[in-house]
Motif scaffolding. Structure first.
Motif, short mmCIF file in Angstrom:
data_model
loop_
_atom_site.label_atom_id
_atom_site.label_comp_id
_atom_site.label_asym_id
_atom_site.label_seq_id
_atom_site.Cartn_x
_atom_site.Cartn_y
_atom_site.Cartn_z
N PHE A 91 0.82 -1.21 0.00
CA PHE A 91 0.00 0.00 0.00
C PHE A 91 0.86 1.26 0.00
CE2 PHE A 91 -2.12 -3.47 2.18
CZ PHE A 91 -3.33 -3.53 1.51
N ALA A 92 2.13 1.14 -0.37
CA ALA A 92 3.06 2.27 -0.31
C ALA A 92 2.62 3.39 -1.23
CB ALA A 92 4.47 1.81 -0.68
N THR A 93 2.81 4.60 -0.76
CA THR A 93 2.57 5.78 -1.57
C THR A 93 3.47 5.72 -2.79
OG1 THR A 93 2.06 7.05 0.42
CG2 THR A 93 2.68 8.32 -1.53
N GLY A 94 2.92 5.94 -3.97
CA GLY A 94 3.72 5.92 -5.18
C GLY A 94 3.50 4.70 -6.05
N GLY A 95 2.74 3.74 -5.55
CA GLY A 95 2.39 2.59 -6.37
C GLY A 95 3.48 1.54 -6.48
N LEU A 96 3.56 0.92 -7.64
CA LEU A 96 4.39 -0.26 -7.87
C LEU A 96 5.88 -0.03 -7.58
CD1 LEU A 96 4.47 -3.21 -8.79
CD2 LEU A 96 4.78 -2.38 -11.13
N ILE A 97 6.41 1.11 -7.98
CA ILE A 97 7.85 1.36 -7.78
C ILE A 97 8.17 1.42 -6.29
CG2 ILE A 97 9.71 3.04 -8.11
CD1 ILE A 97 8.38 3.69 -10.85
N SER A 98 7.41 2.20 -5.54
CA SER A 98 7.64 2.29 -4.09
C SER A 98 7.34 0.96 -3.42
CB SER A 98 6.75 3.37 -3.48
OG SER A 98 7.09 4.63 -3.96
N GLY A 101 10.16 -1.51 -3.91
CA GLY A 101 11.32 -1.15 -3.10
C GLY A 101 11.16 -1.54 -1.65
N PHE A 102 10.01 -1.20 -1.06
CA PHE A 102 9.80 -1.49 0.36
C PHE A 102 9.57 -2.98 0.63
CE2 PHE A 102 8.66 3.13 0.55
CZ PHE A 102 9.76 3.51 1.29
N ILE A 103 8.92 -3.66 -0.29
CA ILE A 103 8.71 -5.10 -0.13
C ILE A 103 10.06 -5.83 -0.21
CG2 ILE A 103 7.70 -7.16 -1.19
CD1 ILE A 103 5.26 -5.29 -1.93
N CYS A 104 10.91 -5.43 -1.16
CA CYS A 104 12.26 -6.02 -1.24
C CYS A 104 13.04 -5.78 0.04
CB CYS A 104 13.02 -5.45 -2.44
SG CYS A 104 12.45 -6.05 -4.04
N LEU A 105 12.96 -4.57 0.56
CA LEU A 105 13.63 -4.25 1.82
C LEU A 105 13.13 -5.17 2.94
CD1 LEU A 105 15.32 -2.63 3.85
CD2 LEU A 105 13.48 -0.91 3.84
N GLY A 106 11.82 -5.32 3.05
CA GLY A 106 11.25 -6.18 4.09
C GLY A 106 11.71 -7.62 3.97
N ILE A 107 11.76 -8.12 2.75
CA ILE A 107 12.20 -9.50 2.52
C ILE A 107 13.68 -9.66 2.91
CG2 ILE A 107 12.67 -11.22 0.72
CD1 ILE A 107 10.06 -10.13 -0.68
N LEU A 164 9.25 7.80 -4.40
CA LEU A 164 9.61 6.75 -5.36
C LEU A 164 11.10 6.43 -5.29
CD1 LEU A 164 7.63 7.93 -8.52
CD2 LEU A 164 7.05 6.03 -7.01
N VAL A 165 11.91 7.46 -5.15
CA VAL A 165 13.36 7.28 -5.09
C VAL A 165 13.79 6.75 -3.73
CG1 VAL A 165 15.59 8.47 -5.25
CG2 VAL A 165 13.73 9.10 -6.81
N VAL A 166 13.22 7.30 -2.65
CA VAL A 166 13.64 6.93 -1.30
C VAL A 166 13.27 5.49 -0.96
CG1 VAL A 166 11.70 7.57 0.23
CG2 VAL A 166 14.04 8.05 0.92
N ALA A 167 12.29 4.94 -1.65
CA ALA A 167 11.91 3.55 -1.43
C ALA A 167 13.08 2.62 -1.75
CB ALA A 167 10.70 3.17 -2.28
N TRP A 168 14.00 3.08 -2.54
CA TRP A 168 15.19 2.30 -2.91
C TRP A 168 16.47 2.89 -2.30
CZ3 TRP A 168 14.48 -2.19 -5.49
CH2 TRP A 168 13.22 -2.38 -6.06
N LEU A 169 16.56 4.21 -2.30
CA LEU A 169 17.76 4.89 -1.81
C LEU A 169 17.94 4.74 -0.30
CD1 LEU A 169 20.13 6.64 -2.79
CD2 LEU A 169 18.71 8.65 -2.34
N SER A 170 16.86 4.43 0.40
CA SER A 170 16.95 4.30 1.86
C SER A 170 17.70 3.04 2.29
CB SER A 170 15.55 4.31 2.48
OG SER A 170 14.81 3.18 2.07
N TRP A 171 17.80 2.06 1.39
CA TRP A 171 18.42 0.80 1.83
C TRP A 171 19.53 0.23 0.93
CZ3 TRP A 171 17.56 -3.67 -1.12
CH2 TRP A 171 16.51 -3.61 -2.04
N ILE A 172 19.49 0.49 -0.35
CA ILE A 172 20.51 -0.09 -1.23
C ILE A 172 21.92 0.41 -0.87
CG2 ILE A 172 21.36 -0.23 -3.61
CD1 ILE A 172 18.44 -0.58 -4.48
N PRO A 173 22.12 1.71 -0.68
CA PRO A 173 23.47 2.15 -0.25
C PRO A 173 23.89 1.54 1.10
CG PRO A 173 22.22 4.01 -1.08
CD PRO A 173 21.26 2.87 -0.95
N ASN A 174 22.93 1.35 1.99
CA ASN A 174 23.24 0.72 3.29
C ASN A 174 23.81 -0.68 3.09
OD1 ASN A 174 21.85 3.01 4.04
ND2 ASN A 174 20.48 1.97 5.45
#
Length: 189
Positions: A91-98, A101-107, A164-174
């Motif tokens: 249900f992330a704001t931004g639809g499929l892209i967000s 990103g967040f589902i991959c992070l959770g997994i 949309l960007v932060v859904a990925w940028l928040s964890w990939i660099p980490n």
């Protein structure tokens, strides 16, 4: 530590605050979504508050019983928060892209934490330590998200585009930092 305490704010202010401001009334009144949201932020906060302590060699060497107890708290908190995060990610704001990103992070957060727990149960200390770096890097996405989101919102002039960007940028660099840290340890160790 402040980000670990951040979920308290959702109990003190109007629900139309921060990220919740971008959610529909229908979603905000959905019982399952609310259970997922509050499970995610409460247990995620607990994970942030306990996880960083686990990297102290002094504490680990001098107070192994405390290390184990806090580790169990961290693992339980992560597994609950990650599962809830995966659910609310749909249900992330931004639809499929967000959402992706967040589902991959959770997994990744769930997997690395569970794997670390299984390694330590088998006595594989080095593997446990290495994968825990990845687990906490995923956990730390809560912090990096709160650093990047206001910056990206100002740059784009739009919260939704920034999200949309932060859904990925928040964890990939980490995770890249975790890779470099564990690689450096392996080379030097």
């Amino acid at each position: 530590m402040l980000i670990g305490l951040y979920p308290i704010i959702y109990f003190l202010v109007d629900r139309k605050f921060g990220l919740l401001n971008s959610k529909s009334v229908e979603l905000l009144t959905n019982t399952f979504w609310n259970i997922g949201f509050y499970t995610h932020i409460i247990f995620g906060g607990i994970a942030l508050l306990t996880g960083w302590t686990q990297f102290s060699p002094k504490m680990r060497n001098r107070r192994m019983a405390l290390h184990r107890k806090l580790g169990k708290v961290y693992v339980i908190a992560v597994l609950l928060s990650a599962l809830a995060g995966i659910y609310i990610g749909f249900f992330a704001t931004g639809g499929l892209i967000s959402s992706t990103g967040f589902i991959c992070l959770g997994i990744i957060w769930f997997y690395t934490t569970l794997k670390a727990y299984l390694y330590i149960k088998r006595g594989e200390v080095e593997k446990h330590q290495k994968i825990m770096v990845y687990s906490y890097a995923a956990c730390f996405a809560a912090v990096t998200l709160r650093i990047w989101l206001p910056i990206l919102t100002m740059l784009y002039g739009n919260f939704s585009k920034a999200y949309l960007v932060v859904a990925w940028l928040s964890w990939i660099p980490n995770l890249l930092v975790a890779y470099l840290l564990t690689r450096k340890k392996a080379v030097n160790g």
